[in-house]
Design a protein around this motif. Structure first.
Motif, PDB file in Angstrom:
ATOM      1  N   PRO A   1      -5.510  -1.197  -8.880  1.00 17.56           N
ATOM      2  CA  PRO A   1      -6.744  -1.940  -8.594  1.00 17.56           C
ATOM      3  C   PRO A   1      -6.504  -3.246  -7.853  1.00 17.56           C
ATOM      4  O   PRO A   1      -7.437  -3.776  -7.231  1.00 17.56           O
ATOM      5  CB  PRO A   1      -7.324  -2.193  -9.991  1.00 17.56           C
ATOM      6  CG  PRO A   1      -6.151  -2.125 -10.917  1.00 17.56           C
ATOM      7  CD  PRO A   1      -5.238  -1.102 -10.318  1.00 17.56           C
TER       8      PRO A   1
ATOM      9  N   ALA B   1      -7.738  -3.240  -4.235  1.00 16.85           N
ATOM     10  CA  ALA B   1      -9.169  -3.236  -3.920  1.00 16.85           C
ATOM     11  C   ALA B   1      -9.851  -4.545  -4.270  1.00 16.85           C
ATOM     12  O   ALA B   1     -10.800  -4.958  -3.587  1.00 16.85           O
ATOM     13  CB  ALA B   1      -9.858  -2.087  -4.645  1.00 16.85           C
TER      14      ALA B   1
ATOM     15  N   GLY C   1     -12.501  -7.138  -1.790  1.00 12.12           N
ATOM     16  CA  GLY C   1     -13.866  -7.205  -2.290  1.00 12.12           C
ATOM     17  C   GLY C   1     -14.279  -8.616  -2.618  1.00 12.12           C
ATOM     18  O   GLY C   1     -15.400  -9.056  -2.295  1.00 12.12           O
TER      19      GLY C   1
ATOM     20  N   LEU D   1      -7.737   3.391  -6.801  1.00 11.54           N
ATOM     21  CA  LEU D   1      -8.383   2.385  -7.643  1.00 11.54           C
ATOM     22  C   LEU D   1      -7.922   2.458  -9.097  1.00 11.54           C
ATOM     23  O   LEU D   1      -7.781   1.430  -9.770  1.00 11.54           O
ATOM     24  CB  LEU D   1      -9.906   2.549  -7.565  1.00 11.54           C
ATOM     25  CG  LEU D   1     -10.753   1.409  -8.116  1.00 11.54           C
ATOM     26  CD1 LEU D   1     -10.426   0.102  -7.417  1.00 11.54           C
ATOM     27  CD2 LEU D   1     -12.239   1.722  -7.974  1.00 11.54           C
TER      28      LEU D   1
ATOM     29  N   LEU E   1     -10.732  -1.907   1.770  1.00 15.96           N
ATOM     30  CA  LEU E   1     -11.429  -1.373   0.592  1.00 15.96           C
ATOM     31  C   LEU E   1     -11.472   0.150   0.628  1.00 15.96           C
ATOM     32  O   LEU E   1     -11.293   0.816  -0.402  1.00 15.96           O
ATOM     33  CB  LEU E   1     -12.850  -1.928   0.536  1.00 15.96           C
ATOM     34  CG  LEU E   1     -13.063  -3.271  -0.166  1.00 15.96           C
ATOM     35  CD1 LEU E   1     -14.513  -3.706  -0.023  1.00 15.96           C
ATOM     36  CD2 LEU E   1     -12.679  -3.184  -1.634  1.00 15.96           C
ATOM     37  N   ASN E   2     -11.695   0.697   1.806  1.00 14.29           N
ATOM     38  CA  ASN E   2     -11.735   2.156   1.947  1.00 14.29           C
ATOM     39  C   ASN E   2     -10.392   2.778   1.574  1.00 14.29           C
ATOM     40  O   ASN E   2     -10.323   3.762   0.827  1.00 14.29           O
ATOM     41  CB  ASN E   2     -12.099   2.508   3.386  1.00 14.29           C
ATOM     42  CG  ASN E   2     -12.287   3.998   3.591  1.00 14.29           C
ATOM     43  OD1 ASN E   2     -12.347   4.762   2.640  1.00 14.29           O
ATOM     44  ND2 ASN E   2     -12.381   4.413   4.840  1.00 14.29           N
ATOM     45  N   SER E   3      -9.316   2.191   2.075  1.00  9.82           N
ATOM     46  CA  SER E   3      -7.995   2.723   1.777  1.00  9.82           C
ATOM     47  C   SER E   3      -7.643   2.570   0.301  1.00  9.82           C
ATOM     48  O   SER E   3      -7.026   3.462  -0.297  1.00  9.82           O
ATOM     49  CB  SER E   3      -6.935   2.009   2.632  1.00  9.82           C
ATOM     50  OG  SER E   3      -7.182   2.180   4.008  1.00  9.82           O
ATOM     51  N   ALA E   4      -8.051   1.444  -0.306  1.00  9.34           N
ATOM     52  CA  ALA E   4      -7.701   1.183  -1.705  1.00  9.34           C
ATOM     53  C   ALA E   4      -8.525   2.009  -2.677  1.00  9.34           C
ATOM     54  O   ALA E   4      -8.121   2.173  -3.833  1.00  9.34           O
ATOM     55  CB  ALA E   4      -7.879  -0.305  -2.013  1.00  9.34           C
ATOM     56  N   SER E   5      -9.671   2.535  -2.233  1.00 10.08           N
ATOM     57  CA  SER E   5     -10.535   3.274  -3.158  1.00 10.08           C
ATOM     58  C   SER E   5      -9.853   4.530  -3.692  1.00 10.08           C
ATOM     59  O   SER E   5     -10.145   4.980  -4.799  1.00 10.08           O
ATOM     60  CB  SER E   5     -11.851   3.635  -2.462  1.00 10.08           C
ATOM     61  OG  SER E   5     -11.615   4.474  -1.336  1.00 10.08           O
TER      62      SER E   5
ATOM     63  N   ASP F   1       0.835  -1.196   0.000  1.00 13.11           N
ATOM     64  CA  ASP F   1       0.000   0.000   0.000  1.00 13.11           C
ATOM     65  C   ASP F   1       0.875   1.253   0.000  1.00 13.11           C
ATOM     66  O   ASP F   1       2.106   1.180  -0.088  1.00 13.11           O
ATOM     67  CB  ASP F   1      -0.979  -0.018   1.173  1.00 13.11           C
ATOM     68  CG  ASP F   1      -0.284   0.019   2.530  1.00 13.11           C
ATOM     69  OD1 ASP F   1       0.946   0.244   2.574  1.00 13.11           O
ATOM     70  OD2 ASP F   1      -0.965  -0.169   3.547  1.00 13.11           O
TER      71      ASP F   1
ATOM     72  N   PHE G   1     -15.752   0.305   5.817  1.00 13.47           N
ATOM     73  CA  PHE G   1     -15.552   0.999   4.541  1.00 13.47           C
ATOM     74  C   PHE G   1     -15.926   2.473   4.662  1.00 13.47           C
ATOM     75  O   PHE G   1     -15.271   3.346   4.080  1.00 13.47           O
ATOM     76  CB  PHE G   1     -16.388   0.330   3.454  1.00 13.47           C
ATOM     77  CG  PHE G   1     -16.297   1.013   2.114  1.00 13.47           C
ATOM     78  CD1 PHE G   1     -15.182   0.852   1.312  1.00 13.47           C
ATOM     79  CD2 PHE G   1     -17.317   1.831   1.668  1.00 13.47           C
ATOM     80  CE1 PHE G   1     -15.087   1.492   0.082  1.00 13.47           C
ATOM     81  CE2 PHE G   1     -17.239   2.472   0.445  1.00 13.47           C
ATOM     82  CZ  PHE G   1     -16.112   2.294  -0.354  1.00 13.47           C
TER      83      PHE G   1
END
Length: 293
Positions: free
Chosen positions: A261, A264, A268, A257, A250-254, A79, A234
């Protein structure tokens, strides 16, 4: 020939209820597949962090600034803070599954107690408890959980309590209907005639007979609890970083994106396949424990 067939049937020991239920369950391939996936996932999230060379919050300072690509050292990349994404995914699964399982246990216990008292005693007890259940059902769950989470900023223990005490209503209605049907059966009347009190009748005689539907409801509650925890995390109202869950991953990866990708998609897919597997397992248990034939 006929006599030998009759003799063979007569000498064949009857199968137990558990064995018949297991045979019915094994005839549901999607339920078996769901169970296998959940067992494999549980093994991965329990033992994965123990054998991973990285900790969930360990940072590689040379990779800080933007997500790192998938490499032989970091299978799912890193990340923006240089933390290994696969390790955080596995550890996040441990937290999400633990919250889902514990929340489902609490909701099942609460729903079973409420439904048992309402269905067994009926009258004003049933009216009071079921009207309270209707009030809880009329309140949108997610906004209420968001409000409570915003007020208390819960850790894992408090989040489990919040989730568990807000998804018990379906179980309560199911248990109530089971107890209302079973309280008039002959074995209950016989136990009552022998002097058994209300609590003994409910939890010693009626509850074991209704354990099949309750087991199915508890299984399906796990999926609901995981979805609720993931939605809260999220939205930033659940378990807070650096402790990972699938929702806050998911929140951090948004934010990344479009450029990364691969950060995320795995969490998911984990949420999707876990909830699907839980639902398939619940359907299989329902068919096995409550056969229509």
């Amino acid at each position: 020939m006929v006599d030998s067939t009759i003799e063979a049937i007569a000498t064949t020991p009857p199968q137990s209820y558990g064995r018949r239920a297991l045979k019915r369950f094994l005839k549901r391939p999607m339920a078996v597949l769901g169970l296998a996936f959940l067992v494999l996932l549980a093994l991965i999230v329990i033992f994965g962090p123990l054998i991973s060379p990285y900790s969930f919050d360990g940072q590689d300072f040379s990779l800080i600034g933007s997500p790192g690509p998938m490499t032989a050292e970091h299978w799912l990349g890193t990340d923006e803070l240089g933390r290994d994404a696969l390790t955080r995914l596995i550890y996040g699964g441990r937290v999400s599954l633990a919250v889902g399982l514990a929340g489902a246990i609490i909701s099942t216990l609460v729903g079973t107690v409420v439904g048992a008292f309402a269905g067994f005693y009926r009258g004003w007890t049933d009216t009071l408890l079921m009207r309270f259940t209707d009030v809880m059902l009329s309140i949108p769950t997610l906004p209420l959980v968001l409000l409570l989470s915003g007020l208390f900023r819960p850790g894992p223990v408090l989040l489990v309590a919040i989730v568990g005490t807000l998804i018990w209503m379906g179980t309560a209605r199911l248990v109530r209907s089971q107890f209302m049907a079973l309280r008039e059966r002959e074995f209950v009347e016989a136990a009552r005639a022998l002097g058994a009190g209300g609590f003994r009748l409910m939890f010693r005689h009626i509850l074991p007979t209704a354990i099949g539907p309750i087991t199915v409801a508890a299984t399906l509650a796990v999926g609901s609890a995981i979805m609720l925890e993931s939605a809260l995390s999220f939205l930033g109202f659940g378990i807070q970083p650096p402790v990972p869950t699938w929702g806050n991953l998911l929140n951090s990866a948004s934010s990344w994106l479009s450029v990364a990708p691969w950060l995320a998609i795995p969490p998911g897919l984990c949420i999707l396949f876990t909830v699907l597997s839980v639902n398939f397992l619940g359907d299989g248990l329902r068919d096995a424990l409550e056969p229509k034939e």
